[in-house]
Write an enzyme that holds these catalytic residues in place. Structure first.
Site, PDB file in Angstrom:
ATOM      1  N   GLY A  27      -7.804   7.735  10.329  1.00 53.21           N
ATOM      2  CA  GLY A  27      -8.017   6.505   9.313  1.00 53.21           C
ATOM      3  C   GLY A  27      -6.950   5.336   9.256  1.00 53.21           C
ATOM      4  O   GLY A  27      -5.998   5.572  10.341  1.00 53.21           O
ATOM      5  N   SER A  28      -7.913   4.925   8.362  1.00 52.21           N
ATOM      6  CA  SER A  28      -6.984   3.430   8.310  1.00 52.21           C
ATOM      7  C   SER A  28      -5.563   4.220   8.274  1.00 52.21           C
ATOM      8  O   SER A  28      -4.748   3.608   9.088  1.00 52.21           O
ATOM      9  CB  SER A  28      -6.990   3.110   6.926  1.00 52.21           C
ATOM     10  OG  SER A  28      -5.770   1.919   6.355  1.00 52.21           O
ATOM     11  N   GLN A  29      -4.498   5.132   7.548  1.00 52.88           N
ATOM     12  CA  GLN A  29      -3.192   5.091   7.221  1.00 52.88           C
ATOM     13  C   GLN A  29      -2.876   6.244   8.628  1.00 52.88           C
ATOM     14  O   GLN A  29      -2.224   6.046   9.496  1.00 52.88           O
ATOM     15  CB  GLN A  29      -2.956   6.016   5.928  1.00 52.88           C
ATOM     16  CG  GLN A  29      -2.331   5.377   4.805  1.00 52.88           C
ATOM     17  CD  GLN A  29      -1.590   3.762   5.174  1.00 52.88           C
ATOM     18  OE1 GLN A  29      -0.336   4.089   5.745  1.00 52.88           O
ATOM     19  NE2 GLN A  29      -1.136   2.711   4.753  1.00 52.88           N
ATOM     20  N   SER A  52     -16.183  11.408  15.671  1.00 50.25           N
ATOM     21  CA  SER A  52     -16.576  10.132  15.286  1.00 50.25           C
ATOM     22  C   SER A  52     -15.930   8.761  15.090  1.00 50.25           C
ATOM     23  O   SER A  52     -15.058   9.553  16.351  1.00 50.25           O
ATOM     24  CB  SER A  52     -15.795  10.741  13.777  1.00 50.25           C
ATOM     25  OG  SER A  52     -14.726  10.730  13.761  1.00 50.25           O
ATOM     26  N   ASP A  84      -8.757  11.022  -0.376  1.00 52.82           N
ATOM     27  CA  ASP A  84      -8.170  11.890  -1.352  1.00 52.82           C
ATOM     28  C   ASP A  84      -9.757  12.494  -2.009  1.00 52.82           C
ATOM     29  O   ASP A  84      -9.161  13.793  -2.655  1.00 52.82           O
ATOM     30  CB  ASP A  84      -7.787  10.762  -2.389  1.00 52.82           C
ATOM     31  CG  ASP A  84      -6.648  10.113  -2.002  1.00 52.82           C
ATOM     32  OD1 ASP A  84      -6.595   8.937  -1.903  1.00 52.82           O
ATOM     33  OD2 ASP A  84      -5.988  10.400  -1.362  1.00 52.82           O
ATOM     34  N   GLN A  87      -9.572  15.426   0.427  1.00 51.94           N
ATOM     35  CA  GLN A  87      -8.649  16.812   0.657  1.00 51.94           C
ATOM     36  C   GLN A  87      -8.665  18.269   0.148  1.00 51.94           C
ATOM     37  O   GLN A  87      -8.003  19.021   0.519  1.00 51.94           O
ATOM     38  CB  GLN A  87      -7.181  15.678  -0.288  1.00 51.94           C
ATOM     39  CG  GLN A  87      -6.933  15.287   0.781  1.00 51.94           C
ATOM     40  CD  GLN A  87      -5.774  13.967   0.486  1.00 51.94           C
ATOM     41  OE1 GLN A  87      -5.192  14.891   0.006  1.00 51.94           O
ATOM     42  NE2 GLN A  87      -4.987  12.668   0.495  1.00 51.94           N
ATOM     43  N   HIS A 109      -0.114  10.004  -0.738  1.00 49.97           N
ATOM     44  CA  HIS A 109      -0.991   9.486  -1.709  1.00 49.97           C
ATOM     45  C   HIS A 109      -0.710  10.523  -2.722  1.00 49.97           C
ATOM     46  O   HIS A 109      -0.520  11.660  -2.397  1.00 49.97           O
ATOM     47  CB  HIS A 109      -2.137   8.595  -2.011  1.00 49.97           C
ATOM     48  CG  HIS A 109      -2.268   8.008  -3.127  1.00 49.97           C
ATOM     49  ND1 HIS A 109      -1.240   7.820  -4.665  1.00 49.97           N
ATOM     50  CD2 HIS A 109      -3.837   7.883  -3.930  1.00 49.97           C
ATOM     51  CE1 HIS A 109      -2.218   7.177  -5.400  1.00 49.97           C
ATOM     52  NE2 HIS A 109      -3.484   7.539  -4.855  1.00 49.97           N
ATOM     53  N   GLY A 135      -3.478   0.841   5.663  1.00 45.83           N
ATOM     54  CA  GLY A 135      -2.642   1.334   7.456  1.00 45.83           C
ATOM     55  C   GLY A 135      -2.657   0.447   8.664  1.00 45.83           C
ATOM     56  O   GLY A 135      -2.015   0.255   9.450  1.00 45.83           O
ATOM     57  N   GLU A 196      -4.650  -0.744  -7.940  1.00 47.44           N
ATOM     58  CA  GLU A 196      -5.632  -0.799  -6.632  1.00 47.44           C
ATOM     59  C   GLU A 196      -6.669  -1.930  -7.440  1.00 47.44           C
ATOM     60  O   GLU A 196      -7.670  -2.319  -7.160  1.00 47.44           O
ATOM     61  CB  GLU A 196      -5.920  -0.137  -5.767  1.00 47.44           C
ATOM     62  CG  GLU A 196      -5.695   1.280  -6.015  1.00 47.44           C
ATOM     63  CD  GLU A 196      -5.787   2.473  -5.190  1.00 47.44           C
ATOM     64  OE1 GLU A 196      -5.356   2.306  -3.891  1.00 47.44           O
ATOM     65  OE2 GLU A 196      -6.160   3.035  -6.087  1.00 47.44           O
TER      66      GLU A 196
HETATM   67  N1  LIG Z   1      -6.234   2.741   2.771  1.00 44.54           N
HETATM   68  C1  LIG Z   1      -4.570   2.529   3.042  1.00 44.54           C
HETATM   69  O1  LIG Z   1      -4.067   1.649   3.093  1.00 44.54           O
HETATM   70  C2  LIG Z   1      -3.909   3.507   2.210  1.00 44.54           C
HETATM   71  C3  LIG Z   1      -4.289   4.785   1.503  1.00 44.54           C
HETATM   72  N2  LIG Z   1      -3.038   5.894   1.349  1.00 44.54           N
HETATM   73  C4  LIG Z   1      -3.211   7.286   1.394  1.00 44.54           C
HETATM   74  O2  LIG Z   1      -4.085   7.842   2.474  1.00 44.54           O
HETATM   75  C5  LIG Z   1      -4.416   8.795   2.688  1.00 44.54           C
HETATM   76  C6  LIG Z   1      -6.157   9.076   3.600  1.00 44.54           C
HETATM   77  O3  LIG Z   1      -6.440   7.470   3.136  1.00 44.54           O
HETATM   78  P1  LIG Z   1      -7.170   6.694   4.381  1.00 44.54           P
HETATM   79  O4  LIG Z   1      -6.348   6.601   5.652  1.00 44.54           O
HETATM   80  O5  LIG Z   1      -7.655   5.510   3.242  1.00 44.54           O
HETATM   81  O6  LIG Z   1      -8.374   7.322   4.601  1.00 44.54           O
HETATM   82  P2  LIG Z   1      -9.281   7.120   5.693  1.00 44.54           P
HETATM   83  O7  LIG Z   1     -10.612   6.949   5.364  1.00 44.54           O
HETATM   84  O8  LIG Z   1      -9.309   5.458   6.147  1.00 44.54           O
HETATM   85  O9  LIG Z   1      -9.773   8.276   6.543  1.00 44.54           O
HETATM   86  C7  LIG Z   1      -9.851   9.286   7.095  1.00 44.54           C
HETATM   87  C8  LIG Z   1      -9.729   9.607   8.093  1.00 44.54           C
HETATM   88  O10 LIG Z   1      -9.645  11.168   7.682  1.00 44.54           O
HETATM   89  C9  LIG Z   1     -10.903  11.966   8.457  1.00 44.54           C
HETATM   90  N3  LIG Z   1     -11.088  13.114   7.382  1.00 44.54           N
HETATM   91  C10 LIG Z   1     -12.558  12.829   6.619  1.00 44.54           C
HETATM   92  N4  LIG Z   1     -12.575  13.779   6.251  1.00 44.54           N
HETATM   93  C11 LIG Z   1     -11.955  15.208   7.355  1.00 44.54           C
HETATM   94  C12 LIG Z   1     -12.319  16.500   7.743  1.00 44.54           C
HETATM   95  N5  LIG Z   1     -13.184  17.226   6.971  1.00 44.54           N
HETATM   96  N6  LIG Z   1     -11.670  16.848   9.159  1.00 44.54           N
HETATM   97  C13 LIG Z   1     -10.975  16.275   9.480  1.00 44.54           C
HETATM   98  N7  LIG Z   1     -11.133  14.892   9.314  1.00 44.54           N
HETATM   99  C14 LIG Z   1     -12.182  14.402   8.311  1.00 44.54           C
HETATM  100  C15 LIG Z   1     -12.237  10.921   8.644  1.00 44.54           C
HETATM  101  O11 LIG Z   1     -12.407  11.735  10.239  1.00 44.54           O
HETATM  102  P3  LIG Z   1     -13.639  10.715  10.543  1.00 44.54           P
HETATM  103  O12 LIG Z   1     -13.975   8.985  10.682  1.00 44.54           O
HETATM  104  O13 LIG Z   1     -14.550  12.042  11.388  1.00 44.54           O
HETATM  105  O14 LIG Z   1     -14.762  10.946   9.307  1.00 44.54           O
HETATM  106  C16 LIG Z   1     -10.991   9.653   8.558  1.00 44.54           C
HETATM  107  O15 LIG Z   1     -10.745   9.828  10.114  1.00 44.54           O
HETATM  108  C17 LIG Z   1      -5.237   8.387   1.388  1.00 44.54           C
HETATM  109  O16 LIG Z   1      -4.561   9.558   0.173  1.00 44.54           O
HETATM  110  C18 LIG Z   1      -5.400   7.667   0.428  1.00 44.54           C
HETATM  111  O17 LIG Z   1      -4.941   7.104  -1.109  1.00 44.54           O
HETATM  112  C19 LIG Z   1      -2.085   5.287   1.165  1.00 44.54           C
HETATM  113  C20 LIG Z   1      -1.288   3.833   0.894  1.00 44.54           C
HETATM  114  C21 LIG Z   1      -2.791   2.995   1.479  1.00 44.54           C
HETATM  115  C1  LIG Z   2      -3.340  -0.062   0.427  1.00 47.93           C
HETATM  116  C2  LIG Z   2      -2.940   0.663   0.012  1.00 47.93           C
HETATM  117  O1  LIG Z   2      -1.694   1.033  -0.979  1.00 47.93           O
HETATM  118  C3  LIG Z   2      -4.120   0.266  -1.602  1.00 47.93           C
HETATM  119  C4  LIG Z   2      -4.919  -0.388  -2.013  1.00 47.93           C
HETATM  120  O2  LIG Z   2      -3.284   1.042  -2.659  1.00 47.93           O
HETATM  121  C5  LIG Z   2      -4.601   1.659  -1.187  1.00 47.93           C
HETATM  122  O3  LIG Z   2      -5.017   1.501   0.150  1.00 47.93           O
HETATM  123  O4  LIG Z   2      -4.911   2.499  -1.457  1.00 47.93           O
END
Ligand SMILES: NC(=O)C1=CN([C@@H]2O[C@H](COP(=O)(O)OP(=O)(O)OC[C@H]3O[C@@H](n4cnc5c(N)ncnc54)[C@H](OP(=O)(O)O)[C@@H]3O)[C@@H](O)[C@H]2O)C=CC1
Ligand SMILES: CC(=O)[C@](C)(O)C(=O)O
Length: 350
Positions: A27-29, A52, A84, A87, A109, A135, A196
């Site tokens: 996903g994003s990260q 997906s 989160d 997880q 995180h 991300g 955030e």
């Molecule tokens: N978003 C951000 O910019 C930031 C995020 N973080 C941290 O990064 C981590 C990820 O967050 P983020 O990137 O936003 O997450 P997203 O929601 O963007 O992406 C999550 C990914 O995980 C996949 N997924 C979800 N459930 C499952 C599963 N059961 N089995 C396999 N894959 C699965 C999803 O797949 P599917 O598409 O199939 O649902 C998706 O590709 C978190 O801990 C967050 O706090 C830290 C800093 C910034």
């Molecule tokens: C980009 C970032 O680090 C945030 C806003 O805290 C998050 O998406 O979790």
């Protein structure tokens, strides 16, 4: 108190070269980490549901999305880029049963380790590399030769080389260019949640929405309201990012700077600061984390209602129309849960 800050020169990719890194979640990260690490010359496998949108994107980017359990069993370092709230369940079901001596479990995180909803075994390294940015920015910056600063923490060092591996990972995702700040899971988690909720997303979103409402309810055109409370933000933020509040105030007009001092403290006043302190207390005492987990257990019912109501806010409607007329922005819209670049008619670009 100067926090320890590392750069590329302070480490290397060597601890991870020849090792397999499993990025769980594209996903994003995850999509940024997987591609940046691969572009840094490291061996990366991706776990994601293959059908997906993100799974298909992973395939488009040359990865073969595999089940989490399989990826963990093949990896030397497991990077948890799952949501989160997801997880703990995935950890218990697919990660923990496949962990083995000497592996590295890396979080982006500190949420679940800090609030103890994930409790890793003693025989693995537990570290964190948390980019201080979204991300997609982590990927964009890497692609243009830059890098988003990152926080690094070691929660558990079972192998004696946890820090070196985390530093190699941080360098691999581009953090070594912007700075890698050494911290701990508690400080990363609590400050990130505060930022955030209070300033970056929550506070800012509400300022945009309520500022838009005040102007439009006073009879001003939506377009003027949108430009004033939303579009111009990037211009101001870029000044602050480049030179702090000083440079932003140097660049804006005297009229704006006078208004900044004259009105700003009336909007964000001591009562606002107390509410910020209350928000931090709810983060520190775990009540926010509990509310988040409880709503997830209830199907994210409240979350989904908020998301729908916010998506329907007036600032979103006029914003879409105006952004479509600015192709240089490469406007993006969420369509069927996917972020797609759109043309002037709002159609997804090929
Ligand atoms: N978003 C951000 O910019 C930031 C995020 N973080 C941290 O990064 C981590 C990820 O967050 P983020 O990137 O936003 O997450 P997203 O929601 O963007 O992406 C999550 C990914 O995980 C996949 N997924 C979800 N459930 C499952 C599963 N059961 N089995 C396999 N894959 C699965 C999803 O797949 P599917 O598409 O199939 O649902 C998706 O590709 C978190 O801990 C967050 O706090 C830290 C800093 C910034
Ligand atoms: C980009 C970032 O680090 C945030 C806003 O805290 C998050 O998406 O979790």
């Amino acid at each position: 108190m100067a926090i320890e800050t590392l750069y590329e020169k302070d480490g290397s990719l060597a601890p991870l070269q020849g090792k397999t890194i499993a990025v769980l979640g594209y996903g994003s990260q995850g999509h940024a980490h997987a591609q940046n690490l691969r572009d840094s010359g490291l061996t990366v496998i991706v776990a994601n549901r293959p059908d997906s949108a993100n799974g298909k994107l992973a395939s488009k980017h040359g990865f073969t999305p595999t089940p989490v359990a399989e990826a963990v069993s093949k990896a030397d370092l497991v990077s948890v880029c799952l949501p989160d709230e997801v997880q703990p369940g995935v950890y218990e079901q697919d990660i923990a049963p496949n962990l083995r001596d000497g592996q590295t479990l890396l979080f982006t995180h500190g949420f679940n380790v800090h609030f103890k909803t994930i409790d890793p075994p003693q025989n693995v390294d537990v570290v964190m590399v948390a980019p201080k940015g979204p991300g997609h920015t982590v990927r964009w910056e890497y692609e243009r030769g830059g890098g988003v600063p990152a926080l690094l923490a070691v929660h558990q060092d079972a192998t004696g080389s946890a820090r070196e591996k985390a530093l190699a990972y941080a360098i691999g995702v581009g953090g070594g260019k912007g700075g890698i700040l050494v911290t701990n899971f508690k400080d990363e988690c609590e400050t990130d949640l505060f930022g955030e909720q209070v300033v970056l997303c929550g506070g800012l979103s509400e300022s945009i929405k309520k500022g838009f409402e005040v102007l439009t309810e006073a009879g001003y055109p939506e377009e003027l309201a949108y430009f004033e409370v939303c579009h111009e933000l990037e211009l101001i933020i870029n000044l602050i990012k480049r030179g702090g509040l000083d440079y932003m105030r140097y660049s804006i007009s005297n009229t704006a700077e006078f208004g900044d001092y004259y009105t700003g403290p009336k909007i964000v006043d001591d009562a606002s600061k107390q509410r910020m302190k209350d928000a931090l207390t709810h983060i520190q005492d775990g009540s926010f984390a509990k509310a988040f987990r409880d709503d997830y257990a209830n199907g994210f019912a409240w979350f989904k209602k908020q998301r729908a109501e916010n998506a329907g806010h007036g600032v979103e409607g006029v914003g879409k129309e105006l952004r479509r007329m600015m192709p240089w922005l490469n406007p993006v819209e969420l369509q069927d849960g996917k972020a797609v670049e759109v043309d002037a008619d709002g159609a997804a670009k090929a």
